[in-house]
Design a protein around this motif. Sequence first.
Motif, mmCIF file in Angstrom:
data_model
loop_
_atom_site.group_PDB
_atom_site.id
_atom_site.type_symbol
_atom_site.label_atom_id
_atom_site.label_comp_id
_atom_site.label_asym_id
_atom_site.label_seq_id
_atom_site.Cartn_x
_atom_site.Cartn_y
_atom_site.Cartn_z
ATOM 1 N N ALA A 4 0.827 -1.204 0.000
ATOM 2 C CA ALA A 4 0.000 0.000 0.000
ATOM 3 C C ALA A 4 0.862 1.256 0.000
ATOM 4 O O ALA A 4 0.588 2.219 -0.729
ATOM 5 C CB ALA A 4 -0.937 -0.002 1.198
ATOM 6 N N SER A 5 1.926 1.247 0.796
ATOM 7 C CA SER A 5 2.804 2.406 0.872
ATOM 8 C C SER A 5 3.472 2.691 -0.464
ATOM 9 O O SER A 5 3.538 3.848 -0.909
ATOM 10 C CB SER A 5 3.866 2.182 1.952
ATOM 11 O OG SER A 5 4.749 3.281 2.025
ATOM 12 N N ASN A 48 3.862 6.154 -5.187
ATOM 13 C CA ASN A 48 3.892 6.316 -6.647
ATOM 14 C C ASN A 48 2.812 7.275 -7.110
ATOM 15 O O ASN A 48 3.053 8.136 -7.972
ATOM 16 C CB ASN A 48 3.739 4.966 -7.336
ATOM 17 C CG ASN A 48 4.968 4.092 -7.217
ATOM 18 O OD1 ASN A 48 6.076 4.594 -7.015
ATOM 19 N ND2 ASN A 48 4.793 2.790 -7.329
ATOM 20 N N TRP A 49 1.618 7.155 -6.555
ATOM 21 C CA TRP A 49 0.526 8.039 -6.961
ATOM 22 C C TRP A 49 0.792 9.475 -6.545
ATOM 23 O O TRP A 49 0.450 10.414 -7.283
ATOM 24 C CB TRP A 49 -0.792 7.544 -6.362
ATOM 25 C CG TRP A 49 -1.201 6.191 -6.858
ATOM 26 C CD1 TRP A 49 -0.878 5.613 -8.057
ATOM 27 C CD2 TRP A 49 -1.995 5.223 -6.156
ATOM 28 N NE1 TRP A 49 -1.403 4.363 -8.149
ATOM 29 C CE2 TRP A 49 -2.109 4.086 -7.009
ATOM 30 C CE3 TRP A 49 -2.621 5.192 -4.921
ATOM 31 C CZ2 TRP A 49 -2.825 2.960 -6.637
ATOM 32 C CZ3 TRP A 49 -3.336 4.075 -4.547
ATOM 33 C CH2 TRP A 49 -3.434 2.961 -5.400
ATOM 34 N N HIS A 55 -4.225 11.862 -8.349
ATOM 35 C CA HIS A 55 -5.088 12.194 -7.228
ATOM 36 C C HIS A 55 -6.321 11.298 -7.180
ATOM 37 O O HIS A 55 -6.840 11.018 -6.088
ATOM 38 C CB HIS A 55 -5.499 13.660 -7.302
ATOM 39 C CG HIS A 55 -4.355 14.610 -7.129
ATOM 40 N ND1 HIS A 55 -4.524 15.960 -6.929
ATOM 41 C CD2 HIS A 55 -3.009 14.406 -7.101
ATOM 42 C CE1 HIS A 55 -3.350 16.547 -6.800
ATOM 43 N NE2 HIS A 55 -2.417 15.624 -6.916
ATOM 44 N N GLU A 56 -6.783 10.853 -8.325
ATOM 45 C CA GLU A 56 -7.978 10.007 -8.349
ATOM 46 C C GLU A 56 -7.757 8.731 -7.552
ATOM 47 O O GLU A 56 -8.616 8.322 -6.756
ATOM 48 C CB GLU A 56 -8.364 9.674 -9.782
ATOM 49 C CG GLU A 56 -9.634 8.838 -9.885
ATOM 50 C CD GLU A 56 -10.078 8.593 -11.312
ATOM 51 O OE1 GLU A 56 -11.064 7.857 -11.507
ATOM 52 O OE2 GLU A 56 -9.436 9.137 -12.239
ATOM 53 N N ASN A 57 -6.603 8.090 -7.742
ATOM 54 C CA ASN A 57 -6.327 6.870 -6.982
ATOM 55 C C ASN A 57 -6.154 7.158 -5.499
ATOM 56 O O ASN A 57 -6.531 6.335 -4.654
ATOM 57 C CB ASN A 57 -5.088 6.172 -7.533
ATOM 58 C CG ASN A 57 -5.400 5.277 -8.718
ATOM 59 O OD1 ASN A 57 -6.568 5.077 -9.070
ATOM 60 N ND2 ASN A 57 -4.379 4.735 -9.350
ATOM 61 N N LEU A 58 -5.574 8.302 -5.178
ATOM 62 C CA LEU A 58 -5.406 8.662 -3.771
ATOM 63 C C LEU A 58 -6.761 8.896 -3.099
ATOM 64 O O LEU A 58 -6.981 8.484 -1.960
ATOM 65 C CB LEU A 58 -4.534 9.911 -3.645
ATOM 66 C CG LEU A 58 -3.072 9.757 -4.058
ATOM 67 C CD1 LEU A 58 -2.382 11.110 -4.087
ATOM 68 C CD2 LEU A 58 -2.329 8.812 -3.119
ATOM 69 N N ILE A 59 -7.665 9.548 -3.800
ATOM 70 C CA ILE A 59 -9.001 9.797 -3.255
ATOM 71 C C ILE A 59 -9.767 8.489 -3.077
ATOM 72 O O ILE A 59 -10.437 8.277 -2.059
ATOM 73 C CB ILE A 59 -9.781 10.755 -4.170
ATOM 74 C CG1 ILE A 59 -9.121 12.131 -4.201
ATOM 75 C CG2 ILE A 59 -11.241 10.858 -3.730
ATOM 76 C CD1 ILE A 59 -9.631 13.040 -5.298
ATOM 77 N N ASP A 110 4.060 22.090 -9.943
ATOM 78 C CA ASP A 110 4.752 21.943 -8.659
ATOM 79 C C ASP A 110 5.716 20.768 -8.669
ATOM 80 O O ASP A 110 5.493 19.765 -9.352
ATOM 81 C CB ASP A 110 3.731 21.705 -7.532
ATOM 82 C CG ASP A 110 3.033 22.978 -7.092
ATOM 83 O OD1 ASP A 110 3.619 24.066 -7.230
ATOM 84 O OD2 ASP A 110 1.890 22.873 -6.604
ATOM 85 N N ASP A 111 6.760 20.907 -7.879
ATOM 86 C CA ASP A 111 7.647 19.782 -7.587
ATOM 87 C C ASP A 111 7.105 19.040 -6.368
ATOM 88 O O ASP A 111 6.637 19.665 -5.409
ATOM 89 C CB ASP A 111 9.068 20.276 -7.279
ATOM 90 C CG ASP A 111 9.770 20.843 -8.503
ATOM 91 O OD1 ASP A 111 9.515 20.341 -9.604
ATOM 92 O OD2 ASP A 111 10.562 21.789 -8.332
ATOM 93 N N VAL A 112 7.189 17.714 -6.411
ATOM 94 C CA VAL A 112 6.705 16.890 -5.306
ATOM 95 C C VAL A 112 7.847 15.982 -4.856
ATOM 96 O O VAL A 112 8.493 15.320 -5.680
ATOM 97 C CB VAL A 112 5.493 16.035 -5.717
ATOM 98 C CG1 VAL A 112 4.976 15.235 -4.523
ATOM 99 C CG2 VAL A 112 4.388 16.915 -6.278
ATOM 100 N N SER A 113 8.097 15.946 -3.565
ATOM 101 C CA SER A 113 9.151 15.085 -3.045
ATOM 102 C C SER A 113 8.694 14.440 -1.742
ATOM 103 O O SER A 113 7.822 14.954 -1.038
ATOM 104 C CB SER A 113 10.438 15.889 -2.803
ATOM 105 O OG SER A 113 10.221 16.949 -1.892
ATOM 106 N N LEU A 114 9.310 13.302 -1.443
ATOM 107 C CA LEU A 114 9.035 12.571 -0.218
ATOM 108 C C LEU A 114 10.246 12.653 0.706
ATOM 109 O O LEU A 114 11.387 12.719 0.243
ATOM 110 C CB LEU A 114 8.751 11.099 -0.519
ATOM 111 C CG LEU A 114 7.651 10.775 -1.535
ATOM 112 C CD1 LEU A 114 7.545 9.261 -1.736
ATOM 113 C CD2 LEU A 114 6.320 11.343 -1.094
ATOM 114 N N PHE A 115 9.991 12.630 2.002
ATOM 115 C CA PHE A 115 11.076 12.507 2.984
ATOM 116 C C PHE A 115 10.542 11.740 4.188
ATOM 117 O O PHE A 115 9.350 11.485 4.302
ATOM 118 C CB PHE A 115 11.641 13.880 3.376
ATOM 119 C CG PHE A 115 10.666 14.827 4.032
ATOM 120 C CD1 PHE A 115 10.656 14.992 5.413
ATOM 121 C CD2 PHE A 115 9.770 15.579 3.276
ATOM 122 C CE1 PHE A 115 9.779 15.861 6.024
ATOM 123 C CE2 PHE A 115 8.882 16.468 3.883
ATOM 124 C CZ PHE A 115 8.883 16.599 5.264
#
Length: 278
Positions: free
Chosen positions: A204-205, A210-211, A217-221, A254-259
């Motif tokens: 799931a994580s 990835n989404w 956003h559709e998959n996240l919703i 926008d730039d999107v990043s994970l931490f």
Amino acid sequence: MATLNHLEQLSKSFDNSSRMPVLFLGHGSPMNAIEDNEFVREFKALGERLDQPNAIVVVSAHWETTGTLVTAMNQPRTIHDFGGFPQALYEVQYPAPGHPELANDIAKMVEPENTIALDERWGLDHGSWTVVRHLFPKANVPVIQLSLDRTKPANYHYELAQQLKKLRDKGVLVIGSGNIIHNLRRVAWDKLNENYAYDWALKASQDINNWILEGNHENLINFRKHGAEFDLSIPTPEHYLPLLYTMALQDSKDDVSLFNDQPLGGSLTMTSVQISAN
């Protein structure tokens, strides 16, 4: 027309600014408020990079209500909404001011009107102050909280958040605070401080990450439509929904990043997200 008028009112409170980032912070244990660990160090480093905002709006997993509320007091109290922790944690105060004018503007800029009501009783719960204190330790930035309406589906939260996008151009930092994977009933307590995930939590994580990076956003919703791994990883939605408030404010450029992208105890993740104008 009411929405436009209140956006104009908002501009009287704050000057136009360069577009602010949006954050989702995996807040984890309340002990992160006073511990020095890898997650806290990342929060502190992020705070050093951020421009100081005019105000902060936090959507915390720990304020669920019937209807949506926004805190509107001048001086929100520090809420110690947990039990069984060391006394030192209960002694922490985060005396950031509130911002009643901003709260009132937010309540009136969302359509239909009366969707958001003003609240004078809540304050800053641990989903808010335990992480914000690392970003802005001087407590000199006004902080207000927006509640999660427990009666509404995920798409409602996303669509409500989209109406707050203008805040980014007024120097307001919007923060969602929760944990993307959050199943306390399945925690392997003997591995709570280890980088360890059950197979279902890992699946799931990875999909959610990835989404996020793809802007899907559709998959996240529609997280409830993706099978048993998601049902186990997100058994109740309150720690996940703040992510949707963050993603809803994303623009295509926008730039999107994970931490802090790490699992703990099998069924938790500390994954955090930064969305920034490039």
